[in-house]
Design an enzyme around this catalytic site. Structure first.
Site, short mmCIF file in Angstrom:
data_model
loop_
_atom_site.label_atom_id
_atom_site.label_comp_id
_atom_site.label_asym_id
_atom_site.label_seq_id
_atom_site.Cartn_x
_atom_site.Cartn_y
_atom_site.Cartn_z
N LEU A 219 0.92 -1.31 0.05
CA LEU A 219 0.15 0.00 0.01
C LEU A 219 0.73 1.26 0.12
CD1 LEU A 219 -2.75 -1.16 2.37
CD2 LEU A 219 -2.73 -1.24 -0.22
N CYS A 220 2.12 1.25 -0.01
CA CYS A 220 3.00 2.49 -0.30
C CYS A 220 3.02 2.76 -1.69
CB CYS A 220 4.26 2.00 0.07
SG CYS A 220 4.81 1.65 1.78
N HIS A 221 2.85 4.07 -1.65
CA HIS A 221 3.04 5.01 -2.91
C HIS A 221 4.48 4.74 -3.61
CE1 HIS A 221 -0.37 6.93 -0.85
NE2 HIS A 221 -1.14 7.08 -2.25
N MET B 243 8.42 4.82 5.49
CA MET B 243 8.52 3.40 5.33
C MET B 243 9.74 3.23 4.15
SD MET B 243 6.27 1.92 6.74
CE MET B 243 6.63 0.29 6.22
N GLU B 244 10.21 4.16 3.52
CA GLU B 244 11.58 3.94 2.85
C GLU B 244 12.64 4.03 3.54
OE1 GLU B 244 8.26 4.86 -0.04
OE2 GLU B 244 8.63 5.79 1.96
N ASP C 44 23.21 -11.56 5.65
CA ASP C 44 23.29 -12.28 4.39
C ASP C 44 24.66 -12.45 4.04
OD1 ASP C 44 22.57 -13.92 1.94
OD2 ASP C 44 23.31 -11.99 1.04
#
Length: 158
Positions: free
Chosen positions: A76-78, A114-115, A129
């Site tokens: 739902l992020c733009h 969010m970014e 990793d």
């Protein structure tokens, strides 16, 4: 707390928030994460003797790339036109960990929290990793937003 979830519509379904009528403003968000590891693993990173190469450089690039791909990862992020992404990594040998900080900026209609969170967490995952062959029990922790500026909700800082 009386705020409603913005990503849930009147029918209770998830939807992407409509930002059409929002004003374009300068927006900025900062986030952080930690990855804890054995002192030997951290020393390998710090000395540059890891067989996969420069762990910090790889994690930094991964974090930057992840910030740019956030809308592909979080439904739902733009999609955003980021104007700045910065990822900083700091070895903290006294705590056997790496401190990861990210910064995202833009001029736009929606925030970049969010970014910034995606950048910090992906940098931590990249360190995991690259080092998992040496140590599998590393711990990623305290992924959080540390500051947000711009937009209707104003300034937030932990």
């Amino acid at each position: 707390m009386t705020h409603a979830f913005t990503h849930i519509n009147a029918d209770g379904n998830a939807h992407m928030v409509d930002v059409t009528d929002k004003s374009v403003t300068e927006r900025e968000a900062r986030a952080e994460a930690y990855i804890e590891m054995a002192s030997e693993t951290l020393e390998m990173i710090m000395s540059g003797s890891h067989h996969k190469g420069d762990v910090f450089a790889t994690a930094r690039i991964a974090g930057i790339q992840a910030a740019k791909k956030t809308s592909d990862l979080i439904p739902l992020c733009h999609p955003l036109m980021l104007t700045k992404v910065e990822v900083e990594l700091e070895a903290q040998p006294e705590h056997n960990r790496v401190w990861i900080r990210s910064l995202c900026k833009l001029s736009g209609k929606t925030g970049v929290e969010m970014e910034a969170l995606t950048a910090a967490s992906t940098a931590a995952l990249t360190i995991y990793d690259m080092c998992k062959a040496v140590q599998k029990d590393m711990v990623i922790s305290q992924v959080r937003l540390t500051e947000k500026r711009g937009g209707k909700s104003g300034h937030f800082k932990v």
